[in-house]
Design a protein around this motif. Structure first.
Motif, PDB file in Angstrom:
ATOM      1  N   GLY A 143       0.799  -1.223   0.000  1.00  0.00           N
ATOM      2  CA  GLY A 143       0.000   0.000   0.000  1.00  0.00           C
ATOM      3  C   GLY A 143       0.828   1.268   0.000  1.00  0.00           C
ATOM      4  N   ILE A 144       2.119   1.147   0.251  1.00  0.00           N
ATOM      5  CA  ILE A 144       3.007   2.310   0.205  1.00  0.00           C
ATOM      6  C   ILE A 144       2.978   2.939  -1.189  1.00  0.00           C
ATOM      7  CG2 ILE A 144       5.443   2.991   0.271  1.00  0.00           C
ATOM      8  CD1 ILE A 144       5.797   1.054   2.578  1.00  0.00           C
ATOM      9  N   TYR A 145       2.859   2.109  -2.198  1.00  0.00           N
ATOM     10  CA  TYR A 145       2.788   2.607  -3.574  1.00  0.00           C
ATOM     11  C   TYR A 145       1.630   3.593  -3.720  1.00  0.00           C
ATOM     12  CZ  TYR A 145       1.775   2.644  -8.570  1.00  0.00           C
ATOM     13  OH  TYR A 145       1.510   3.035  -9.850  1.00  0.00           O
ATOM     14  N   TYR A 146       0.470   3.246  -3.180  1.00  0.00           N
ATOM     15  CA  TYR A 146      -0.709   4.111  -3.298  1.00  0.00           C
ATOM     16  C   TYR A 146      -0.638   5.314  -2.370  1.00  0.00           C
ATOM     17  CZ  TYR A 146      -2.614   0.421  -6.113  1.00  0.00           C
ATOM     18  OH  TYR A 146      -2.798  -0.498  -7.105  1.00  0.00           O
ATOM     19  N   HIS A 147       0.203   5.238  -1.358  1.00  0.00           N
ATOM     20  CA  HIS A 147       0.394   6.392  -0.486  1.00  0.00           C
ATOM     21  C   HIS A 147       1.123   7.511  -1.234  1.00  0.00           C
ATOM     22  CE1 HIS A 147       1.089   8.738   3.094  1.00  0.00           C
ATOM     23  NE2 HIS A 147       2.382   8.794   2.788  1.00  0.00           N
ATOM     24  N   PHE A 148       2.117   7.134  -2.015  1.00  0.00           N
ATOM     25  CA  PHE A 148       2.902   8.136  -2.728  1.00  0.00           C
ATOM     26  C   PHE A 148       2.326   8.472  -4.098  1.00  0.00           C
ATOM     27  CE2 PHE A 148       6.087   6.391   0.241  1.00  0.00           C
ATOM     28  CZ  PHE A 148       6.352   7.568   0.922  1.00  0.00           C
ATOM     29  N   LYS A 149       1.604   7.546  -4.706  1.00  0.00           N
ATOM     30  CA  LYS A 149       0.991   7.798  -6.009  1.00  0.00           C
ATOM     31  C   LYS A 149      -0.512   7.604  -5.853  1.00  0.00           C
ATOM     32  CE  LYS A 149       1.232   6.364 -10.850  1.00  0.00           C
ATOM     33  NZ  LYS A 149      -0.116   6.555 -11.163  1.00  0.00           N
ATOM     34  N   LYS A 150      -1.159   8.691  -5.483  1.00  0.00           N
ATOM     35  CA  LYS A 150      -2.585   8.622  -5.207  1.00  0.00           C
ATOM     36  C   LYS A 150      -3.368   8.480  -6.512  1.00  0.00           C
ATOM     37  CE  LYS A 150      -2.406  10.790  -0.811  1.00  0.00           C
ATOM     38  NZ  LYS A 150      -1.520   9.887  -0.232  1.00  0.00           N
ATOM     39  N   PRO A 151      -4.296   7.500  -6.575  1.00  0.00           N
ATOM     40  CA  PRO A 151      -5.082   7.343  -7.801  1.00  0.00           C
ATOM     41  C   PRO A 151      -6.112   8.466  -7.925  1.00  0.00           C
ATOM     42  CG  PRO A 151      -5.797   5.772  -6.136  1.00  0.00           C
ATOM     43  CD  PRO A 151      -4.597   6.492  -5.585  1.00  0.00           C
ATOM     44  N   GLU A 152      -6.415   8.785  -9.163  1.00  0.00           N
ATOM     45  CA  GLU A 152      -7.413   9.824  -9.407  1.00  0.00           C
ATOM     46  C   GLU A 152      -8.802   9.225  -9.212  1.00  0.00           C
ATOM     47  OE1 GLU A 152      -8.993  12.369 -13.209  1.00  0.00           O
ATOM     48  OE2 GLU A 152      -6.838  11.987 -13.047  1.00  0.00           O
ATOM     49  N   LEU A 153      -9.595   9.895  -8.400  1.00  0.00           N
ATOM     50  CA  LEU A 153     -10.935   9.404  -8.101  1.00  0.00           C
ATOM     51  C   LEU A 153     -11.912   9.936  -9.128  1.00  0.00           C
ATOM     52  CD1 LEU A 153     -10.983   9.818  -4.240  1.00  0.00           C
ATOM     53  CD2 LEU A 153     -10.552   7.756  -5.548  1.00  0.00           C
ATOM     54  N   LYS A 154     -12.822   9.087  -9.568  1.00  0.00           N
ATOM     55  CA  LYS A 154     -13.839   9.486 -10.528  1.00  0.00           C
ATOM     56  C   LYS A 154     -15.201   9.238  -9.904  1.00  0.00           C
ATOM     57  CE  LYS A 154     -10.936   8.229 -14.392  1.00  0.00           C
ATOM     58  NZ  LYS A 154     -10.744   7.355 -15.534  1.00  0.00           N
ATOM     59  N   LEU A 155     -16.092  10.180 -10.087  1.00  0.00           N
ATOM     60  CA  LEU A 155     -17.439  10.035  -9.549  1.00  0.00           C
ATOM     61  C   LEU A 155     -18.296   9.213 -10.499  1.00  0.00           C
ATOM     62  CD1 LEU A 155     -18.081  13.660  -8.248  1.00  0.00           C
ATOM     63  CD2 LEU A 155     -17.536  11.632  -6.915  1.00  0.00           C
ATOM     64  N   GLU A 156     -19.060   8.303  -9.942  1.00  0.00           N
ATOM     65  CA  GLU A 156     -19.980   7.503 -10.749  1.00  0.00           C
ATOM     66  C   GLU A 156     -21.320   8.219 -10.804  1.00  0.00           C
ATOM     67  OE1 GLU A 156     -20.436   3.522  -9.467  1.00  0.00           O
ATOM     68  OE2 GLU A 156     -18.282   3.170  -9.325  1.00  0.00           O
ATOM     69  N   SER A 157     -21.928   8.220 -11.951  1.00  0.00           N
ATOM     70  CA  SER A 157     -23.267   8.795 -12.053  1.00  0.00           C
ATOM     71  C   SER A 157     -24.290   7.688 -11.871  1.00  0.00           C
ATOM     72  CB  SER A 157     -23.461   9.472 -13.409  1.00  0.00           C
ATOM     73  OG  SER A 157     -23.273   8.535 -14.434  1.00  0.00           O
ATOM     74  N   THR A 158     -25.241   7.930 -10.978  1.00  0.00           N
ATOM     75  CA  THR A 158     -26.258   6.897 -10.706  1.00  0.00           C
ATOM     76  C   THR A 158     -27.597   7.279 -11.240  1.00  0.00           C
ATOM     77  OG1 THR A 158     -26.661   7.876  -8.540  1.00  0.00           O
ATOM     78  CG2 THR A 158     -25.128   6.024  -8.659  1.00  0.00           C
TER      79      THR A 158
END
Length: 145
Positions: free
Chosen positions: A130-145
């Protein structure tokens, strides 16, 4: 001792029902509460099954000749104890449950502790990814419902 007995299934159903009943106030705040509730229950069940499978593999790799169900029972009890805020991060509490559980169930205590320590190292190594995701944060996308 069977883990998929009718009593176990009934208790699982009862705990979900009680949670839903008392979670009705949350349902009024969030309209998608029920969908997320069952989705999270499903994810939780999958995680528990994968953890159980990893402990089965650890037991098999140690060539344990004893009662595997007893070791798995101790593992489930230790998993519940490890989330209690008794120690920092549950470190040591799992091993303590394995030690005394093995004594109580007349199992080999050194084998029991070995299972616990190997599971701890396995989860620690996997958690370090999980250290990888700590330093390289993924871009969050909103889902349309």
């Amino acid at each position: 001792m069977k883990f998929c007995s009718p009593i176990t299934i009934f208790l699982y159903w009862l705990s979900c029902s009680v949670y839903l009943f008392f979670g009705s106030s949350i349902k009024n705040i969030s309209h998608s509460f029920i969908l997320f509730f069952w989705k999270s229950i499903g994810y939780s069940l999958v995680v528990q099954l994968v953890q159980l499978l990893s402990v089965v593999f650890i037991i098999k790799s140690l060539y344990v000749k004893g009662n595997m169900i007893a070791y798995l029972f101790i593992f489930f009890i230790s998993s519940m104890v490890s989330v209690l805020p008794v120690t920092i991060g549950g470190i040591g509490s799992r091993e303590l449950v394995f030690f005394y559980g093995a004594e109580w169930l007349k199992l080999d205590q050194s084998t029991s502790l070995s299972i616990s320590i190997l599971f701890f190292f396995l989860t620690a190594i996997l958690s370090l990814t999980g250290i990888y995701y700590h330093f390289k944060k993924p871009e969050l996308k909103l889902e349309s419902t």
